[in-house]
Design an enzyme around this catalytic site. Structure first.
Site, PDB file in Angstrom:
ATOM      1  N   TYR A  24      27.013   9.412  -6.162  1.00 48.22           N
ATOM      2  CA  TYR A  24      26.843  10.784  -6.652  1.00 48.22           C
ATOM      3  C   TYR A  24      27.640  11.784  -5.806  1.00 48.22           C
ATOM      4  CZ  TYR A  24      22.798   8.410  -8.788  1.00 48.22           C
ATOM      5  OH  TYR A  24      21.984   7.530  -9.452  1.00 48.22           O
ATOM      6  N   ASP A  46      15.786  11.041  -5.574  1.00 53.31           N
ATOM      7  CA  ASP A  46      16.576   9.859  -5.930  1.00 53.31           C
ATOM      8  C   ASP A  46      18.065  10.135  -5.671  1.00 53.31           C
ATOM      9  OD1 ASP A  46      16.509   7.153  -7.434  1.00 53.31           O
ATOM     10  OD2 ASP A  46      18.137   8.272  -8.380  1.00 53.31           O
ATOM     11  N   LYS A  84      21.022   3.973  -3.060  1.00 54.75           N
ATOM     12  CA  LYS A  84      21.503   2.761  -3.735  1.00 54.75           C
ATOM     13  C   LYS A  84      22.775   2.229  -3.076  1.00 54.75           C
ATOM     14  CE  LYS A  84      19.636   4.956  -7.826  1.00 54.75           C
ATOM     15  NZ  LYS A  84      19.913   6.393  -7.697  1.00 54.75           N
ATOM     16  N   ILE A  99       5.017   5.435  -4.341  1.00 55.77           N
ATOM     17  CA  ILE A  99       6.137   6.283  -4.764  1.00 55.77           C
ATOM     18  C   ILE A  99       5.610   7.298  -5.781  1.00 55.77           C
ATOM     19  CG2 ILE A  99       6.853   4.444  -6.418  1.00 55.77           C
ATOM     20  CD1 ILE A  99       9.709   5.542  -6.274  1.00 55.77           C
ATOM     21  N   GLY A 117       0.797  -1.229   0.000  1.00 57.76           N
ATOM     22  CA  GLY A 117       0.000   0.000   0.000  1.00 57.76           C
ATOM     23  C   GLY A 117       0.827   1.276   0.000  1.00 57.76           C
ATOM     24  N   HIS A 155      22.777  -0.889  -6.850  1.00 57.99           N
ATOM     25  CA  HIS A 155      23.001   0.080  -7.931  1.00 57.99           C
ATOM     26  C   HIS A 155      23.348  -0.591  -9.261  1.00 57.99           C
ATOM     27  CE1 HIS A 155      24.340   4.550  -8.453  1.00 57.99           C
ATOM     28  NE2 HIS A 155      23.763   4.097  -9.533  1.00 57.99           N
ATOM     29  N   LEU A 212      13.096  13.924  -8.061  1.00 59.46           N
ATOM     30  CA  LEU A 212      14.267  14.729  -8.435  1.00 59.46           C
ATOM     31  C   LEU A 212      15.491  13.823  -8.526  1.00 59.46           C
ATOM     32  CD1 LEU A 212      15.407  17.693  -8.842  1.00 59.46           C
ATOM     33  CD2 LEU A 212      16.210  17.476  -6.470  1.00 59.46           C
TER      34      LEU A 212
END
Ligand code: A2P
Length: 324
Positions: free
Chosen positions: A48, A43, A77, A12, A9, A110, A17
């Site tokens: 990164y 995200d 990730k 997303i 339930g 990832h 972004l």
């Protein structure tokens, strides 16, 4: 905002972004602008190199009352160097510390590639682990454990092909709930999308705008431009929106979440608005039948001469440019 619903339930929001390539020094402001504009899905990933700054922005947003933790969906990730069962939880805990969160909404493996602890992009053979040394099933058990521990509400993968997904389902217990892959009209991946949806998995599109700001390692010369595509331009005129908005709406109209990256306030807002754009079925058909197919993130940075991995470990078929 349209949402994809998980079996328990939880939901997303379909437009999130993206933060890959958002530099420290820019991403803090970008996340706050996004939340102000109405984004409720961010995200992230340790690769990164900006999760600490994303975390500062989230903390600021919570303390200013812009949004409550339970109202925003945060994905991160597991990097390739934490695939061993004993390392998965450490990887997630580092991310939680950097993001200043108690739990993630979604945690993804990832890449189906394993490297030694502390390695980013492996170059020499000894920097890699093989599947014999660290099977994907082991990594998946680690993912199941962090979900059971309540550190990640949902678990999934990124850059997994059908064969690799099936290896994870064969583990038993919770299977992957999401597969985040490169998707856009130049890379529709029909077979993979059909398979994931048939398995009850959701999908997220990365590099929906072609990731023109990629660093040189991930770039080839003479790449096609989604923004300059004649059909994309024609549709942008028809709907009186930007080419980027057509490219974002494409996924939403395909029931796929999408994470466009921007650090520009106007473009951040514009990209979210695109999620409301309804494309006519005939226009979707045209976008879904473009003869040109191209993979921007081709995976060759993982499959050099010293790597135990091949492109067939990543993509359907045996090459990265299979034009699926
Ligand atoms: P910027 O961050 O300056 O807005 P992708 O999401 O495929 O990785 O693409 C990200 C690239 O697309 C970045 O260079 C980003 O630049 C740019 N971009 C993001 N949104 C838009 C938009 N609405 N129009 C044009 N370019 C955009």
């Amino acid at each position: 905002m349209k949402k994809l619903v998980f079996s328990n339930g939880d939901a997303i929001p379909m437009c999130g972004l993206g933060t890959w390539k958002s530099e420290p020094g820019e991403v803090y402001q970008a996340v706050l602008w996004a939340i102000e504009a109405g984004y409720r899905h961010i995200d992230c990933a340790p690769l990164y190199l900006n999760e600490k700054e994303v975390g500062q922005a989230l903390t600021k947003a919570f303390s200013d009352g812009l949004v409550k933790r339970e109202e925003i969906f945060i994905t991160s990730k597991l990097w390739n160097d934490r695939h061993r069962l004993s390392d998965v939880k450490d990887g997630l805990e580092q991310t939680l510390q950097d993001l200043q969160l108690a739990y993630l909404d979604l945690y993804l493996v990832h890449w189906p590639i394993s490297v030694k602890l502390g390695i980013g992009i492996a170059k020499t053979r000894e920097e890699f682990y093989s599947y014999e040394e660290v099977p994907l099933a082991e990594t998946w058990q680690g993912m199941q454990q962090v979900q059971s521990a309540g550190l990640a509400r949902h678990i999934g993968v990124s850059n997994f092909n059908i064969a690799k997904l099936e290896e994870l389902f064969a583990v038993g217990g919770q299977g992957p709930e999401m597969n985040q892959v490169e998707l856009h009209p130049y890379l529709r991946q029909d077979k993979l999308v059909k398979h994931c949806h048939a398995k009850g998995m959701h999908m997220t599109a990365y590099s929906p705008l072609g990731s023109g700001d990629r660093p040189a390692l991930f770039h080839k010369e003479q790449e096609p431009s989604l923004f300059e595509d004649p059909l994309v331009k024609e549709l942008s005129e028809k709907y009186a929106v930007s080419p980027a908005q057509i490219l974002i709406a494409f996924h939403i109209n395909r029931n796929i979440a999408v994470v466009p990256k921007s650090v520009n306030r106007d473009r951040i807002a514009q990209n979210l608005q695109a999620a409301e754009l309804q494309l006519e079925p005939a226009d979707m058909d045209q976008l879904l039948s473009m003869p040109k197919q191209y993979r921007f993130i081709d995976g060759t940075f993982f499959t050099g001469p010293e790597s135990p991995y091949g492109l067939d470990d990543l993509w359907e078929g045996t090459v990265g440019m299979e034009h699926v």
